[in-house]
Enzyme design. Sequence first.
Site, PDB file in Angstrom:
ATOM      1  N   ASP A  10      -9.358  51.152  23.683  1.00  0.00           N
ATOM      2  CA  ASP A  10      -9.750  51.155  22.273  1.00  0.00           C
ATOM      3  C   ASP A  10     -11.266  51.263  22.149  1.00  0.00           C
ATOM      4  O   ASP A  10     -11.988  50.337  22.522  1.00  0.00           O
ATOM      5  CB  ASP A  10      -9.266  49.871  21.598  1.00  0.00           C
ATOM      6  CG  ASP A  10      -7.761  49.857  21.435  1.00  0.00           C
ATOM      7  OD1 ASP A  10      -7.238  50.779  20.786  1.00  0.00           O
ATOM      8  OD2 ASP A  10      -7.109  48.937  21.967  1.00  0.00           O
TER       9      ASP A  10
ATOM     10  N   MET B 188      -0.503  53.523  13.378  1.00  0.00           N
ATOM     11  CA  MET B 188      -1.066  52.165  13.418  1.00  0.00           C
ATOM     12  C   MET B 188      -0.153  51.221  12.647  1.00  0.00           C
ATOM     13  O   MET B 188       0.170  51.467  11.486  1.00  0.00           O
ATOM     14  CB  MET B 188      -2.459  52.126  12.789  1.00  0.00           C
ATOM     15  CG  MET B 188      -3.557  52.809  13.572  1.00  0.00           C
ATOM     16  SD  MET B 188      -3.743  52.262  15.274  1.00  0.00           S
ATOM     17  CE  MET B 188      -4.197  50.541  15.062  1.00  0.00           C
TER      18      MET B 188
HETATM   19  C1  DX5 Z   1      -6.315  47.740  17.190  1.00  0.00           C
HETATM   20  C2  DX5 Z   1      -6.134  48.461  18.495  1.00  0.00           C
HETATM   21  C3  DX5 Z   1      -4.969  48.023  19.277  1.00  0.00           C
HETATM   22  C4  DX5 Z   1      -4.961  46.576  19.683  1.00  0.00           C
HETATM   23  C5  DX5 Z   1      -3.536  46.170  19.786  1.00  0.00           C
HETATM   24  O1  DX5 Z   1      -7.248  48.403  16.415  1.00  0.00           O
HETATM   25  O2  DX5 Z   1      -5.999  49.848  18.283  1.00  0.00           O
HETATM   26  O3  DX5 Z   1      -4.765  48.867  20.411  1.00  0.00           O
HETATM   27  O4  DX5 Z   1      -5.610  46.332  20.887  1.00  0.00           O
HETATM   28  O5  DX5 Z   1      -3.495  44.788  20.008  1.00  0.00           O
HETATM   29  P1  DX5 Z   1      -2.191  43.937  19.708  1.00  0.00           P
HETATM   30  O6  DX5 Z   1      -1.076  44.480  20.559  1.00  0.00           O
HETATM   31  O7  DX5 Z   1      -2.620  42.545  20.114  1.00  0.00           O
HETATM   32  O8  DX5 Z   1      -1.894  44.053  18.244  1.00  0.00           O
HETATM   33 ZN    ZN Z   2      -5.391  51.144  19.998  1.00  0.00          ZN
END
Ligand code: DX5
Ligand code: ZN
Length: 214
Positions: free
Chosen positions: A33, A135
């Site tokens: 990320d 998302m």
């Molecule tokens: C949020 C990121 C995700 C995040 C997911 O903006 O894109 O990839 O790391 O984390 P979890 O699985 O803890 O929701």
């Molecule tokens: Zn992500």
Amino acid sequence: MLVAPSVLSADFGNLDRDVKAICEAGCDLVHVDVMDGHFVPNLTIGPVVVSAIAKAASKPLDIHLMVENNTFFVDLFAPFKPRYISFHIEEEKNPHRLVQYIRSLGIRPAIVLNPHTPAEAVEYLLPSVDMVLVMSVNPGFGGQSFIPEVVEKIKRLKVLRDRINPECLIQIDGGVNDVNIEMLDGAGVDICVAGSYVFKHAEGLKKAIDSLKV
Ligand code: DX5
Ligand code: ZN
């Protein structure tokens, strides 16, 4: 279901150890990320750290850009030869051009939809992309709760995907765990990203990753 743990939830003091560990535990991709403090209210990692992740990883990288100036960041990360680079459609004036550019670098292009962005926004890009990332939290942070409204969107996206480009994968990112994974599988998700669920699992990384491979 393919599993891409998000290293955002790793221990950054032991990043090399954690990246090796998720790869040995059987993940399919390493989800990275990248946040710039402008597109999202958080700042994560740049090329120095991604270089270290790329060296430690025995699985392909999946770079998720949450940035302004997408092309600048594509150029920064292309040398690490990720399998995918995904960028947000909300932040790109010429998404089709950027998709072509990413592919010209030998990287598979992917488009990301924020929770409020309809599935139809990607309809005319579907022939050109290898993956659409939906998302299921507002981008910026790990550890948030899954937004249930996106399930309907995944179902609509699957109808479009099956008609227009059956090879294109549907990815989900945010709040994924062993409770919602079967429902996501049923809705049409091919690959899940999971950060806090994987790295904070009481029984370890392998149990966590295996529990998502439904
Ligand atoms: C949020 C990121 C995700 C995040 C997911 O903006 O894109 O990839 O790391 O984390 P979890 O699985 O803890 O929701
Ligand atoms: Zn992500």
